[in-house]
Design an enzyme around this catalytic site. Structure first.
Site, PDB file in Angstrom:
ATOM      1  N   TRP A 155       4.590  58.647  49.812  1.00  0.00           N
ATOM      2  CA  TRP A 155       3.353  58.294  49.099  1.00  0.00           C
ATOM      3  C   TRP A 155       2.476  59.513  48.846  1.00  0.00           C
ATOM      4  CZ3 TRP A 155      -0.224  60.195  52.278  1.00  0.00           C
ATOM      5  CH2 TRP A 155       0.096  60.256  53.642  1.00  0.00           C
ATOM      6  N   ASN A 156       2.733  60.647  49.494  1.00  0.00           N
ATOM      7  CA  ASN A 156       1.736  61.735  49.406  1.00  0.00           C
ATOM      8  C   ASN A 156       1.748  62.478  48.070  1.00  0.00           C
ATOM      9  OD1 ASN A 156       4.166  62.925  50.064  1.00  0.00           O
ATOM     10  ND2 ASN A 156       3.292  64.391  51.505  1.00  0.00           N
ATOM     11  N   SER A 234       9.559  61.222  56.586  1.00  0.00           N
ATOM     12  CA  SER A 234       9.478  61.673  57.977  1.00  0.00           C
ATOM     13  C   SER A 234      10.857  62.033  58.532  1.00  0.00           C
ATOM     14  CB  SER A 234       8.858  60.571  58.834  1.00  0.00           C
ATOM     15  OG  SER A 234       9.665  59.406  58.754  1.00  0.00           O
ATOM     16  N   GLU A 255      14.320  66.019  52.814  1.00  0.00           N
ATOM     17  CA  GLU A 255      13.151  66.895  52.858  1.00  0.00           C
ATOM     18  C   GLU A 255      12.195  66.214  53.824  1.00  0.00           C
ATOM     19  OE1 GLU A 255       9.964  68.287  52.739  1.00  0.00           O
ATOM     20  OE2 GLU A 255       9.623  67.564  50.700  1.00  0.00           O
ATOM     21  N   CYS A 289       3.770  67.878  53.544  1.00  0.00           N
ATOM     22  CA  CYS A 289       4.716  68.336  54.577  1.00  0.00           C
ATOM     23  C   CYS A 289       4.649  69.842  54.757  1.00  0.00           C
ATOM     24  CB  CYS A 289       6.126  67.862  54.246  1.00  0.00           C
ATOM     25  SG  CYS A 289       6.555  68.161  52.545  1.00  0.00           S
ATOM     26  N   GLU A 463      15.310  71.562  46.712  1.00  0.00           N
ATOM     27  CA  GLU A 463      14.881  70.908  45.469  1.00  0.00           C
ATOM     28  C   GLU A 463      14.197  71.937  44.580  1.00  0.00           C
ATOM     29  OE1 GLU A 463      12.545  67.492  46.922  1.00  0.00           O
ATOM     30  OE2 GLU A 463      14.335  66.305  46.543  1.00  0.00           O
TER      31      GLU A 463
HETATM   32  P1  ADP Z   1       5.538  58.724  56.047  1.00  0.00           P
HETATM   33  O1  ADP Z   1       5.449  58.848  57.532  1.00  0.00           O
HETATM   34  O2  ADP Z   1       5.118  59.910  55.312  1.00  0.00           O
HETATM   35  O3  ADP Z   1       5.024  57.422  55.507  1.00  0.00           O
HETATM   36  P2  ADP Z   1       8.170  57.638  55.957  1.00  0.00           P
HETATM   37  O4  ADP Z   1       9.388  58.384  56.326  1.00  0.00           O
HETATM   38  O5  ADP Z   1       7.740  56.522  56.838  1.00  0.00           O
HETATM   39  O6  ADP Z   1       7.081  58.745  55.772  1.00  0.00           O
HETATM   40  O7  ADP Z   1       8.272  57.054  54.477  1.00  0.00           O
HETATM   41  C1  ADP Z   1       8.878  57.733  53.419  1.00  0.00           C
HETATM   42  C2  ADP Z   1       9.707  56.747  52.643  1.00  0.00           C
HETATM   43  O8  ADP Z   1      10.662  56.173  53.513  1.00  0.00           O
HETATM   44  C3  ADP Z   1       8.937  55.571  52.038  1.00  0.00           C
HETATM   45  O9  ADP Z   1       9.499  55.259  50.776  1.00  0.00           O
HETATM   46  C4  ADP Z   1       9.191  54.454  53.020  1.00  0.00           C
HETATM   47  O10 ADP Z   1       9.127  53.175  52.437  1.00  0.00           O
HETATM   48  C5  ADP Z   1      10.595  54.763  53.457  1.00  0.00           C
HETATM   49  N1  ADP Z   1      10.923  54.221  54.777  1.00  0.00           N
HETATM   50  C6  ADP Z   1      10.105  54.009  55.823  1.00  0.00           C
HETATM   51  N2  ADP Z   1      10.782  53.505  56.872  1.00  0.00           N
HETATM   52  C7  ADP Z   1      12.071  53.394  56.486  1.00  0.00           C
HETATM   53  C8  ADP Z   1      13.276  52.949  57.123  1.00  0.00           C
HETATM   54  N3  ADP Z   1      13.287  52.526  58.381  1.00  0.00           N
HETATM   55  N4  ADP Z   1      14.406  52.986  56.388  1.00  0.00           N
HETATM   56  C9  ADP Z   1      14.408  53.436  55.133  1.00  0.00           C
HETATM   57  N5  ADP Z   1      13.320  53.857  54.467  1.00  0.00           N
HETATM   58  C10 ADP Z   1      12.162  53.853  55.134  1.00  0.00           C
END
Ligand code: ADP
Length: 485
Positions: A155-156, A234, A255, A289, A463
């Protein structure tokens, strides 16, 4: 929020985001600046994901047959439309994500550069002829599109993280199924509308808006027709996705998180370092990040740097990103704020001191005060975790050896920043820092021309740049015998 004007771009995005109409399964999107609901978007799941993969599979076969020049032309038409709609896209981005409008405009321009860049690069995706190892045989290398690509984005940067993946995928002859973050699905839908307007064939870009990310990701990682997964987010989720891709042996680009050091030596231009610190720490309210997470300042210039940075931070304007003059917007949601608050409180309880800020900003519940902490220690959680908020923590150091060890003492390795006017030290630090990107005497590392990515637990792959296209191709060796000679 009141309904957008009929026929406006915003109205088109809202309609496209909920194709089944108000009775379809959907979830709300909120404005982080006000907490007000913006609209509902379709809540898709495994069945829609399967359908999208099937469409992408068919579309990719035809797209791969197009010439690179034809693909480039369509990508450039998309690029032009994005710039034509820069203001609409920026407003939508600020509405759902919260960053100041001026930064959102910048992100749309930045995002578009990836489309322009890869439209050009796609035309130069050369193979090779290898000097033969045997009479009568010729060896050739073809670079072919990898196939259908799954992309999961954060989302960032709701626009640029998408174009940075989709543009090289399309330029290489791939199609994609994209799951944007649930907090910011509208910017993704808007990009898809403009791709369609530009004449990019149906089925090449498929958006899956979904609340249940793991359910959609399960299909994307396990489906045999997805040949590559590109993820930004993440480290925790990146590891899960990598495991999910193991059974079908998919290529992955990840990434992930960072823990960037920002090092200021005693011979640095302190004013330039302060400017760089502001950019790398407080842009996007610290939610990037590559945001600096640990500021290592040489003891001889510590006070000068701290005073100048504090003076600059104290005049920042916190508020709704839509309002002119705002320099720091809200955090994405309350969970994000709670996390930042916990890290800051933990550090303060353990002996750190706030030079400025240190808590929730009175503007509203998602707002955090631009903060500077001193007297923190490297073993505190705030030094180990990715802060993802407008909080600079300053540590003092004495020697180059000591600061190099501290900077590298993390499982992450995305971006590092270093300020010095000693040319020999510039080289030494560039080589010694265990990071995918090192910025010397500047506070930014990202551009379409530069390879973006990390080492260690910050990720795999690059990228942007000429390297960003390779991740979407397979190398095929053609060995041809019976030629004679
Ligand atoms: P942040 O901590 O920056 O929100 P996330 O890694 O949680 O980062 O989210 C980045 C992307 O990964 C988003 O599109 C989110 O919907 C997706 N996401 C979050 N949790 C999961 C998961 N368990 N499996 C797959 N995708 C996920």
């Amino acid at each position: 929020m009141s309904a957008p004007v009929a026929g406006s771009f915003l109205a088109r995005v809202f309609d496209a985001a909920l194709p089944g109409g108000v009775n379809a399964s959907s979830f709300p999107v909120f404005n982080p600046a006000t907490g007000v609901k913006i609209t509902q978007v379709a809540d898709m799941g495994p069945a829609e994901t399967e359908g999208a993969i099937a469409k992408a599979y068919e579309a990719q076969k035809l797209w791969a047959k197009e010439t690179a020049k034809a693909r480039a032309k369509l990508l450039m038409a998309w690029y032009d439309l994005i710039l034509e709609h820069q203001e609409d896209l920026a407003q939508l981005l600020t509405l759902e994500m919260g960053k100041p409008l001026v930064e959102a405009r910048g992100e749309i321009g930045f995002g578009a550069t990836f489309i322009e860049w890869f439209a050009e690069e796609g035309k130069r995706l050369y193979g090779d002829i290898i000097p033969t190892n045997m009479p009568g045989r010729r060896l050739m290398v073809l670079k072919q599109p990898i196939g259908v690509v799954a992309a999961i984005t954060p989302w960032n940067f709701p626009n640029a993280m998408i174009t940075r993946k989709i543009a090289p995928a399309l330029a290489a002859g791939c199609s994609c199924v994209l799951k944007p973050a649930e907090d910011t699905p509208l910017s993704a839908v808007a990009l898809a509308i403009l791709a369609d307007d530009a004449g990019l064939p149906d089925g090449l870009i498929n958006i899956i808006t979904a609340q249940n990310a793991p359910a959609v990701a399960k299909v994307l990682t396990e489906h045999p027709d997805i040949r590559k997964l590109s993820f930004t987010g993440s480290t925790r989720v990146g590891k899960l996705l990598m495991k999910g891709c193991a059974d079908s042996v998919k290529k992955v680009s990840l990434e992930l998180g960072g823990n960037a050091p920002f090092i200021v030596f005693e011979d640095a231009d302190i004013d330039a370092a302060v400017q760089g610190a502001l950019l790398s720490k407080y842009r996007n309210a610290g939610q990037t990040c590559v945001s600096s997470n640990r500021f290592y300042i040489h003891e001889n210039v510590f006070s000068a740097f701290a005073e100048k940075l504090t003076a600059a931070v104290d005049v920042m304007t916190v508020g709704d990103g839509m309002v002119d003059g705002t320099t720091v917007g809200p955090l994405i949601n309350n969970a994000a704020l709670t996390k930042v608050l916990g890290l800051v409180k933990g550090a303060l309880d353990a002996g750190a001191k706030a030079v400025t800020g240190g808590g929730v900003h009175p503007h509203g519940e998602n707002y955090f005060e631009p903060t500077i902490l001193v007297d923190a220690k490297n073993d505190m959680e705030i030094a180990q975790a990715e802060i993802f908020g407008p909080v600079a923590v300053l540590y003092s150091f004495k020697t180059e050896e000591e600061v190099t060890l501290s900077a590298n003492d993390t499982p992450y390795g995305l971006a590092a920043y270093c300020y010095t006017r000693d040319m020999a030290r510039c080289w030494r630090m560039s080589e010694a820092l265990e990071y995918g990107m090192v910025a010397i005497n500047e506070g930014t590392v990202a551009s379409e021309a530069a390879p973006f990515g990390g080492v260690k637990q910050s990720g795999i792959g690059r990228e942007g740049s000429k390297y960003g296209l390779d991740d979407f191709t397979e190398i095929k060796c053609v060995s041809m015998a019976g030629i004679g000679g």
